[in-house]
Design an enzyme around this catalytic site. Sequence first.
Site, PDB file in Angstrom:
ATOM      1  N   GLU A 168       0.803  -1.236   0.000  1.00 49.68           N
ATOM      2  CA  GLU A 168       0.000   0.000   0.000  1.00 49.68           C
ATOM      3  C   GLU A 168       0.830   1.278   0.000  1.00 49.68           C
ATOM      4  O   GLU A 168       0.591   2.226   0.758  1.00 49.68           O
ATOM      5  CB  GLU A 168      -0.952  -0.028   1.202  1.00 49.68           C
ATOM      6  CG  GLU A 168      -1.892  -1.225   1.169  1.00 49.68           C
ATOM      7  CD  GLU A 168      -2.812  -1.347   2.375  1.00 49.68           C
ATOM      8  OE1 GLU A 168      -2.954  -0.360   3.125  1.00 49.68           O
ATOM      9  OE2 GLU A 168      -3.368  -2.432   2.584  1.00 49.68           O
ATOM     10  N   ASN A 210       1.926  -5.191  -3.145  1.00 52.94           N
ATOM     11  CA  ASN A 210       0.544  -5.503  -2.776  1.00 52.94           C
ATOM     12  C   ASN A 210      -0.231  -4.223  -2.487  1.00 52.94           C
ATOM     13  O   ASN A 210       0.279  -3.330  -1.785  1.00 52.94           O
ATOM     14  CB  ASN A 210       0.551  -6.403  -1.517  1.00 52.94           C
ATOM     15  CG  ASN A 210      -0.799  -6.998  -1.195  1.00 52.94           C
ATOM     16  OD1 ASN A 210      -1.408  -7.642  -2.025  1.00 52.94           O
ATOM     17  ND2 ASN A 210      -1.262  -6.786   0.033  1.00 52.94           N
ATOM     18  N   HIS A 246     -10.569  -6.169  -1.783  1.00 49.31           N
ATOM     19  CA  HIS A 246     -11.550  -5.858  -0.731  1.00 49.31           C
ATOM     20  C   HIS A 246     -12.656  -5.065  -1.413  1.00 49.31           C
ATOM     21  O   HIS A 246     -12.521  -3.864  -1.668  1.00 49.31           O
ATOM     22  CB  HIS A 246     -10.920  -5.022   0.389  1.00 49.31           C
ATOM     23  CG  HIS A 246      -9.862  -5.705   1.184  1.00 49.31           C
ATOM     24  ND1 HIS A 246     -10.095  -6.819   1.944  1.00 49.31           N
ATOM     25  CD2 HIS A 246      -8.540  -5.429   1.337  1.00 49.31           C
ATOM     26  CE1 HIS A 246      -8.979  -7.204   2.553  1.00 49.31           C
ATOM     27  NE2 HIS A 246      -8.013  -6.377   2.182  1.00 49.31           N
ATOM     28  N   GLU A 276      -6.243 -10.638  -0.989  1.00 45.79           N
ATOM     29  CA  GLU A 276      -6.940 -10.419   0.295  1.00 45.79           C
ATOM     30  C   GLU A 276      -8.457 -10.342   0.080  1.00 45.79           C
ATOM     31  O   GLU A 276      -9.138  -9.516   0.660  1.00 45.79           O
ATOM     32  CB  GLU A 276      -6.472  -9.122   0.971  1.00 45.79           C
ATOM     33  CG  GLU A 276      -4.985  -9.020   1.204  1.00 45.79           C
ATOM     34  CD  GLU A 276      -4.590  -7.766   1.957  1.00 45.79           C
ATOM     35  OE1 GLU A 276      -5.476  -7.091   2.507  1.00 45.79           O
ATOM     36  OE2 GLU A 276      -3.379  -7.458   2.024  1.00 45.79           O
ATOM     37  N   ASP A 278     -12.323 -10.248   0.045  1.00 46.39           N
ATOM     38  CA  ASP A 278     -13.558 -10.386   0.798  1.00 46.39           C
ATOM     39  C   ASP A 278     -14.593  -9.471   0.128  1.00 46.39           C
ATOM     40  O   ASP A 278     -14.235  -8.518  -0.572  1.00 46.39           O
ATOM     41  CB  ASP A 278     -13.412 -10.077   2.291  1.00 46.39           C
ATOM     42  CG  ASP A 278     -12.592  -8.830   2.614  1.00 46.39           C
ATOM     43  OD1 ASP A 278     -11.884  -8.844   3.654  1.00 46.39           O
ATOM     44  OD2 ASP A 278     -12.666  -7.847   1.853  1.00 46.39           O
TER      45      ASP A 278
HETATM   46  O1  G3I Z   1      -5.837 -11.168  18.494  1.00 43.31           O
HETATM   47  C1  G3I Z   1      -5.414 -10.068  19.315  1.00 43.31           C
HETATM   48  C2  G3I Z   1      -6.128 -10.105  20.657  1.00 43.31           C
HETATM   49  O2  G3I Z   1      -5.718 -11.282  21.369  1.00 43.31           O
HETATM   50  C3  G3I Z   1      -5.795  -8.854  21.452  1.00 43.31           C
HETATM   51  O3  G3I Z   1      -6.523  -8.842  22.649  1.00 43.31           O
HETATM   52  C4  G3I Z   1      -6.129  -7.615  20.612  1.00 43.31           C
HETATM   53  C5  G3I Z   1      -5.815  -6.325  21.321  1.00 43.31           C
HETATM   54  O4  G3I Z   1      -4.416  -6.176  21.377  1.00 43.31           O
HETATM   55  O5  G3I Z   1      -5.376  -7.654  19.384  1.00 43.31           O
HETATM   56  C6  G3I Z   1      -5.736  -8.765  18.600  1.00 43.31           C
HETATM   57  O6  G3I Z   1      -4.963  -8.751  17.423  1.00 43.31           O
HETATM   58  C7  G3I Z   1      -5.394  -7.781  16.465  1.00 43.31           C
HETATM   59  C8  G3I Z   1      -5.641  -8.540  15.155  1.00 43.31           C
HETATM   60  O7  G3I Z   1      -5.942  -7.625  14.089  1.00 43.31           O
HETATM   61  C9  G3I Z   1      -6.780  -9.548  15.265  1.00 43.31           C
HETATM   62  O8  G3I Z   1      -7.971  -8.897  15.501  1.00 43.31           O
HETATM   63  C10 G3I Z   1      -4.248  -6.793  16.259  1.00 43.31           C
HETATM   64  O9  G3I Z   1      -4.092  -6.018  17.422  1.00 43.31           O
HETATM   65  C11 G3I Z   1      -4.568  -5.890  15.078  1.00 43.31           C
HETATM   66  O10 G3I Z   1      -3.456  -5.054  14.781  1.00 43.31           O
HETATM   67  C12 G3I Z   1      -4.845  -6.743  13.839  1.00 43.31           C
HETATM   68  O11 G3I Z   1      -5.217  -5.888  12.764  1.00 43.31           O
HETATM   69  C13 G3I Z   1      -4.909  -6.401  11.458  1.00 43.31           C
HETATM   70  C14 G3I Z   1      -4.517  -5.206  10.592  1.00 43.31           C
HETATM   71  O12 G3I Z   1      -4.284  -5.623   9.242  1.00 43.31           O
HETATM   72  C15 G3I Z   1      -3.255  -4.543  11.127  1.00 43.31           C
HETATM   73  O13 G3I Z   1      -2.184  -5.473  11.066  1.00 43.31           O
HETATM   74  C16 G3I Z   1      -6.132  -7.093  10.872  1.00 43.31           C
HETATM   75  O14 G3I Z   1      -6.393  -8.312  11.574  1.00 43.31           O
HETATM   76  C17 G3I Z   1      -5.913  -7.419   9.408  1.00 43.31           C
HETATM   77  O15 G3I Z   1      -7.102  -7.921   8.811  1.00 43.31           O
HETATM   78  C18 G3I Z   1      -5.452  -6.175   8.640  1.00 43.31           C
HETATM   79  O16 G3I Z   1      -5.148  -6.623   7.339  1.00 43.31           O
HETATM   80  C19 G3I Z   1      -4.803  -5.604   6.384  1.00 43.31           C
HETATM   81  C20 G3I Z   1      -3.670  -6.134   5.531  1.00 43.31           C
HETATM   82  O17 G3I Z   1      -2.558  -6.486   6.329  1.00 43.31           O
HETATM   83  C21 G3I Z   1      -3.298  -5.130   4.447  1.00 43.31           C
HETATM   84  N1  G3I Z   1      -4.472  -4.784   3.614  1.00 43.31           N
HETATM   85  C22 G3I Z   1      -5.598  -4.266   4.413  1.00 43.31           C
HETATM   86  C23 G3I Z   1      -6.004  -5.290   5.475  1.00 43.31           C
HETATM   87  C24 G3I Z   1      -7.200  -4.802   6.270  1.00 43.31           C
HETATM   88  O18 G3I Z   1      -6.867  -3.675   6.998  1.00 43.31           O
END
Ligand code: G3I
Length: 355
Positions: A168, A210, A246, A276, A278
């Site tokens: 990105e 990506n 997305h 990715e 959805d």
């Molecule tokens: O699972 C933990 C949980 O145990 C904890 O209590 C909580 C609070 O700290 O965090 C949880 O993990 C979070 C995780 O998502 C699962 O929900 C992380 O903090 C959070 O940073 C993470 O966010 C991810 C985000 O990227 C940032 O890395 C998303 O899952 C993920 O879907 C998103 O994916 C991005 C791609 O990498 C790039 N393209 C866009 C896409 C959507 O934003």
Amino acid sequence: MTKRLDACSTTIVALAIASAMAGCGSDRAPAGPSSPPISTPSDSLKSAGAGQGKLVGTAVQSGLLSQPQYNTVASREFNYLTAEYQMKWNVIEPNRGSRDFSAGDAIAGYAASQGMRIKGHTLLWHGATPSWVDALSADEFRSVVDQHIRAVMSHYRGRIHAWDVVNEAIADNGPLLRDTVFRQKLGDRYIADAFRVAREADPSALLFYNDYGGEGTNAKADRIYTLVQDLIASGVPIDGVGLQMHISASGRPSDAAIAANMRRLAGLGLIVHISEMDIRISDAGGTDQSRLEAQRAAYHDVVRVCVLEPRCEAITFWGFTDAHTWLTGDRPLLFDTAYQPKPAYLGVLDALRGR
Ligand code: G3I
């Protein structure tokens, strides 16, 4: 045109899903009373995809892999795993100099045990950069970026099919590049530098750029194309582009636009991934059934574009159950919160079967 589903046809779809998962070889509902879905399909997304020479993947979270239903569906349906967030810089090195690969290792170990390939996601992304980098000078930052890429790729060396080296970096509007900490401190050359370091760190891994919002033929897609065209012209090692996909069932790039964009990227010699995918339905009108049918049709049609593009190597869904999606409040994936296949699952399976 999206056909509205009534109650009867919903039953037919549910039965069709059951028959599809039973590998009955037909999408038509079996005659007579509905039989419970057979839990061990003779066909699956990954086997149908293999028939087309395509990898079929999903984003996963290590903490969920031990959950029986999550594990069963992931291992049955997919052969290409992406760590949804646990191979990112802010997770690996939240504090400078101390790296924790345990969560990513759990995903890599699971993939290896299942004979799956792995997409490394992602080395440089402004959305997952540890906060301690903000205080660094440009020279210090250049050094830690280099160290990060080399440390992570060395750790997983030989085990990663492809890395999202840069994620990105293109601006949504206006100028070419997004004004991230990477661009601010390292200049526009940071992208080329990252790919060159990545090739040195693990020559066995494909190197991808990506991004989202540039799946069809629009201004952002043109900027992505220009970026990778310039990288190739400069001799920068890049192997592919990930189109995140997305999208929404109520508004998305046309099949023709996606196909044309994939074709022009392939014309540069690049591999293309849907990286990715959805499909949101909460913003779609109509009944629940019509939304699920529109989602099915959109999944089918977009996956079919990849099936028909020789250089589209993989389709990765950004999760597979509505129980675990970043799009909270929506139902964007192939399985519902009870891990039952939705009409969207049947749409993908049909497309992978060449229908
Ligand atoms: O699972 C933990 C949980 O145990 C904890 O209590 C909580 C609070 O700290 O965090 C949880 O993990 C979070 C995780 O998502 C699962 O929900 C992380 O903090 C959070 O940073 C993470 O966010 C991810 C985000 O990227 C940032 O890395 C998303 O899952 C993920 O879907 C998103 O994916 C991005 C791609 O990498 C790039 N393209 C866009 C896409 C959507 O934003």
